[in-house]
Design a protein around this motif. Structure first.
Motif, mmCIF file in Angstrom:
data_model
loop_
_atom_site.group_PDB
_atom_site.id
_atom_site.type_symbol
_atom_site.label_atom_id
_atom_site.label_comp_id
_atom_site.label_asym_id
_atom_site.label_seq_id
_atom_site.Cartn_x
_atom_site.Cartn_y
_atom_site.Cartn_z
ATOM 1 N N GLY A 2 32.178 24.438 60.586
ATOM 2 C CA GLY A 2 32.665 23.481 59.598
ATOM 3 C C GLY A 2 32.693 24.004 58.177
ATOM 4 O O GLY A 2 33.413 23.470 57.328
ATOM 5 N N ARG A 3 31.910 25.034 57.872
ATOM 6 C CA ARG A 3 31.881 25.572 56.494
ATOM 7 C C ARG A 3 33.267 26.037 56.070
ATOM 8 O O ARG A 3 33.644 25.954 54.901
ATOM 9 N N MET A 4 34.032 26.573 57.013
ATOM 10 C CA MET A 4 35.354 27.094 56.670
ATOM 11 C C MET A 4 36.329 25.988 56.277
ATOM 12 O O MET A 4 37.337 26.249 55.629
ATOM 13 N N ALA A 5 36.022 24.749 56.688
ATOM 14 C CA ALA A 5 36.872 23.633 56.279
ATOM 15 C C ALA A 5 36.586 23.218 54.840
ATOM 16 O O ALA A 5 37.403 22.564 54.195
ATOM 17 N N ILE A 6 35.414 23.627 54.341
ATOM 18 C CA ILE A 6 35.024 23.269 52.975
ATOM 19 C C ILE A 6 35.480 24.333 51.989
ATOM 20 O O ILE A 6 36.067 24.040 50.945
ATOM 21 N N GLU A 7 35.211 25.594 52.330
ATOM 22 C CA GLU A 7 35.493 26.691 51.408
ATOM 23 C C GLU A 7 36.935 27.175 51.522
ATOM 24 O O GLU A 7 37.509 27.198 52.616
ATOM 25 N N LYS A 8 37.507 27.542 50.406
ATOM 26 C CA LYS A 8 38.751 28.308 50.375
ATOM 27 C C LYS A 8 38.512 29.417 49.364
ATOM 28 O O LYS A 8 38.686 29.233 48.169
ATOM 29 N N ASP A 9 38.063 30.549 49.887
ATOM 30 C CA ASP A 9 37.559 31.606 49.018
ATOM 31 C C ASP A 9 38.646 32.219 48.146
ATOM 32 O O ASP A 9 39.699 32.635 48.642
ATOM 33 N N GLU A 10 38.366 32.271 46.863
ATOM 34 C CA GLU A 10 39.228 32.944 45.900
ATOM 35 C C GLU A 10 38.336 33.680 44.908
ATOM 36 O O GLU A 10 37.330 33.138 44.449
ATOM 37 N N ALA A 11 38.704 34.896 44.603
ATOM 38 C CA ALA A 11 37.905 35.707 43.679
ATOM 39 C C ALA A 11 38.516 35.679 42.283
ATOM 40 O O ALA A 11 39.739 35.712 42.123
ATOM 41 N N GLU A 12 37.659 35.601 41.301
ATOM 42 C CA GLU A 12 38.079 35.736 39.914
ATOM 43 C C GLU A 12 37.575 37.076 39.394
ATOM 44 O O GLU A 12 36.373 37.361 39.452
ATOM 45 N N ILE A 13 38.490 37.914 38.916
ATOM 46 C CA ILE A 13 38.104 39.189 38.320
ATOM 47 C C ILE A 13 37.701 38.926 36.882
ATOM 48 O O ILE A 13 38.506 38.444 36.083
ATOM 49 N N THR A 14 36.449 39.218 36.544
ATOM 50 C CA THR A 14 35.944 38.889 35.206
ATOM 51 C C THR A 14 35.766 40.111 34.309
ATOM 52 O O THR A 14 35.497 39.955 33.118
ATOM 53 N N SER A 15 35.896 41.302 34.865
ATOM 54 C CA SER A 15 35.831 42.498 34.021
ATOM 55 C C SER A 15 36.386 43.695 34.778
ATOM 56 O O SER A 15 36.527 43.666 36.006
ATOM 57 N N GLY A 16 36.731 44.737 34.031
ATOM 58 C CA GLY A 16 37.169 45.990 34.632
ATOM 59 C C GLY A 16 38.651 46.095 34.903
ATOM 60 O O GLY A 16 39.124 47.157 35.338
ATOM 61 N N VAL A 17 39.396 45.019 34.647
ATOM 62 C CA VAL A 17 40.845 45.018 34.887
ATOM 63 C C VAL A 17 41.539 44.393 33.679
ATOM 64 O O VAL A 17 41.107 43.347 33.181
ATOM 65 N N ARG A 18 42.598 45.034 33.227
ATOM 66 C CA ARG A 18 43.360 44.505 32.094
ATOM 67 C C ARG A 18 44.850 44.662 32.382
ATOM 68 O O ARG A 18 45.312 45.741 32.745
ATOM 69 N N PHE A 19 45.584 43.566 32.261
ATOM 70 C CA PHE A 19 47.025 43.569 32.501
ATOM 71 C C PHE A 19 47.372 44.137 33.874
ATOM 72 O O PHE A 19 48.355 44.860 34.043
ATOM 73 N N GLY A 20 46.535 43.814 34.872
ATOM 74 C CA GLY A 20 46.848 44.197 36.246
ATOM 75 C C GLY A 20 46.480 45.613 36.632
ATOM 76 O O GLY A 20 46.840 46.063 37.719
ATOM 77 N N LYS A 21 45.749 46.324 35.770
ATOM 78 C CA LYS A 21 45.331 47.687 36.091
ATOM 79 C C LYS A 21 43.847 47.870 35.784
ATOM 80 O O LYS A 21 43.340 47.331 34.794
ATOM 81 N N THR A 22 43.162 48.621 36.634
ATOM 82 C CA THR A 22 41.763 48.930 36.366
ATOM 83 C C THR A 22 41.680 49.810 35.122
ATOM 84 O O THR A 22 42.596 50.575 34.824
ATOM 85 N N ILE A 23 40.572 49.698 34.400
ATOM 86 C CA ILE A 23 40.439 50.446 33.147
ATOM 87 C C ILE A 23 39.277 51.450 33.199
ATOM 88 O O ILE A 23 38.932 52.063 32.188
ATOM 89 N N GLY A 24 38.676 51.628 34.381
ATOM 90 C CA GLY A 24 37.633 52.624 34.534
ATOM 91 C C GLY A 24 36.225 52.108 34.339
ATOM 92 O O GLY A 24 35.262 52.792 34.662
ATOM 93 N N SER A 25 36.081 50.909 33.795
ATOM 94 C CA SER A 25 34.758 50.307 33.613
ATOM 95 C C SER A 25 34.400 49.494 34.860
ATOM 96 O O SER A 25 35.254 49.257 35.724
ATOM 97 N N PRO A 26 33.134 49.042 35.001
ATOM 98 C CA PRO A 26 32.743 48.277 36.185
ATOM 99 C C PRO A 26 33.623 47.049 36.399
ATOM 100 O O PRO A 26 33.978 46.350 35.442
#
Length: 400
Positions: A48-72
């Motif tokens: 039943g847990r899968m009926a509750i969750e709809k996993d989506e990730a938010e990138i909060t650092s290390g990416v700018r304008f759709g490209k990685t920038i080398g930082s964590p």
């Protein structure tokens, strides 16, 4: 070196993953990660847990304008079920509801008792929340970043289910198996066997029981020379086995024909070496990816693409065995850590079978280890530099 850490509890606010060592200038979008998270959540037999969750990730650092920038790179996956658990799982002190709902009854097959003894916890929830397979969502996010990296160098990581309970399918062409598995809710390439697997899961559900199984992970486009024979912790098969065994509920790992090799003569196990050479002129674009058109090769792949701790240029083939989910609707006996009295192990919301989801997690951890070995071999602070180094290696191999 490529590294990552995950944090978060099953019913806490969120899961967090932090990666370091991803080359700069790699194209990376939220969809690249969320697509993999969605694959992890599907599968016949999930709870039943899968009926509750709809996993989506938010990138909060290390990416700018759709490209990685080398930082964590930091990624956060929110737990929607947190709203139902925020009093029990609150980080602030003085929450008496948590004390009233303390878990003192360890479930056989879980980390409950061993973790409580190790960490001195008399509320087992402090163990089960982190040991939960919910943590694998963060690892799938990490694996998604690694898959995006591997795409750039022509390496593909695929998986499928070969067995659930006692129902087993037979191997076929790698690409065809993966494509058919993606269309199956048990991630099995064979339609007839898929239906038998679903029936086995239905029977287990009816009986209040659970089922395990075996999934296979294949990696194509891997050049020879990833990993090393010189130290134990640089052996590619050792690191891959560790990664797969680290997935919750995995109890066995094989490379190539695995345990079957112990039953055969050496002449039936070892893959003979051949060489093919094309005299026709080769244009530069042919160097983009492995395999080259002039190369050493094998007619069999019993070794599973790894010899002496190093990739040998053949597809890497791995299998992992998953035990049945230990939380049962037909409880088994255990002992309360507070009263020391025997009881029937408590039932929480649970899957009946999670082998299809585990196969996607398997892809993720394998993708990380292959990426780590690739970066260790070819280095580079940007994806452009990595690809230049790799191209030079391919040119060298063609002339070997």
């Amino acid at each position: 070196m490529l590294e990552f850490r995950t944090a978060g509890e099953s019913h806490g606010k969120c899961l967090t993953a932090i990666m370091e060592g991803v080359p700069a200038r790699l194209d990376l979008a939220h969809d690249d990660i969320n697509r993999e998270l969605s694959r992890r959540q599907i599968g016949y037999g999930r709870g039943g847990r899968m009926a509750i969750e709809k996993d989506e990730a938010e990138i909060t650092s290390g990416v700018r304008f759709g490209k990685t920038i080398g930082s964590p790179i930091a990624m956060v996956i929110k737990n929607r079920d947190w709203e139902n658990w925020k009093e029990v799982m609150n980080a602030e002190c003085g929450m008496r509801n948590a004390e009233l709902k303390a878990v003192t009854r360890p479930r056989p097959g879980h980390a409950d008792l061993a973790g409580a003894l190790k960490y001195g916890q008399y509320d087992i929830r402090n163990i089960l929340e982190r040991s939960s397979a919910r943590e694998t969502a963060a690892r799938v996010a990490v694996g998604a970043v690694c898959k995006r990296f591997l795409d750039e160098v022509g390496i593909k990581v695929m998986s499928w289910v070969v067995e659930i309970g006692q129902v087993r399918s037979q191997n076929q062409d790698i690409e065809a198996m993966f494509n058919r598995a993606e269309a199956s809710d048990v991630r099995c390439p064979d339609k007839t066997i898929s239906e038998k697997m679903r029936k086995a899961i239905d029977n287990a559900r009816k009986n209040g029981d659970s089922l395990g199984g075996i999934f296979e992970v294949a990696v194509t486009g891997v050049p020879p020379g990833l990993g090393s024979h010189v130290q134990w912790d640089r052996k590619l098969d050792g690191n891959l086995a560790r990664a797969l065994m680290s997935i919750q509920a995995i109890k066995g790992v094989e490379a190539g024909i695995g345990f079957e090799a112990a039953e055969r003569f050496g002449s039936e196990v070892h893959d003979e070496i051949f060489y093919k050479s094309h005299k026709s002129q080769v244009t530069s674009h042919k160097f983009d990816f492995w395999p080259l058109e002039s190369r050493f090769y094998r007619k069999t792949n019993n070794a599973g693409g790894i010899e002496g701790g190093m990739s040998n240029g053949e597809p890497i083939i791995l299998r992992a065995a998953m035990k049945p989910i230990p939380t049962l609707y037909k409880p088994i006996r255990s002992v309360d850590i507070k009263t020391k009295k025997q009881f029937q192990a408590s039932v929480e919301r649970s899957d009946i079978c999670a082998v299809p989801a585990a196969s996607v997690v398997g892809e993720a951890v394998v993708a990380f280890e292959i990426s780590n070995a690739f970066i260790d071999k070819f280095g580079g602070d940007s994806i452009d530099e990595v690809k230049r180094n790799y191209k030079g290696y391919l040119e060298y191999l063609r002339k070997f």
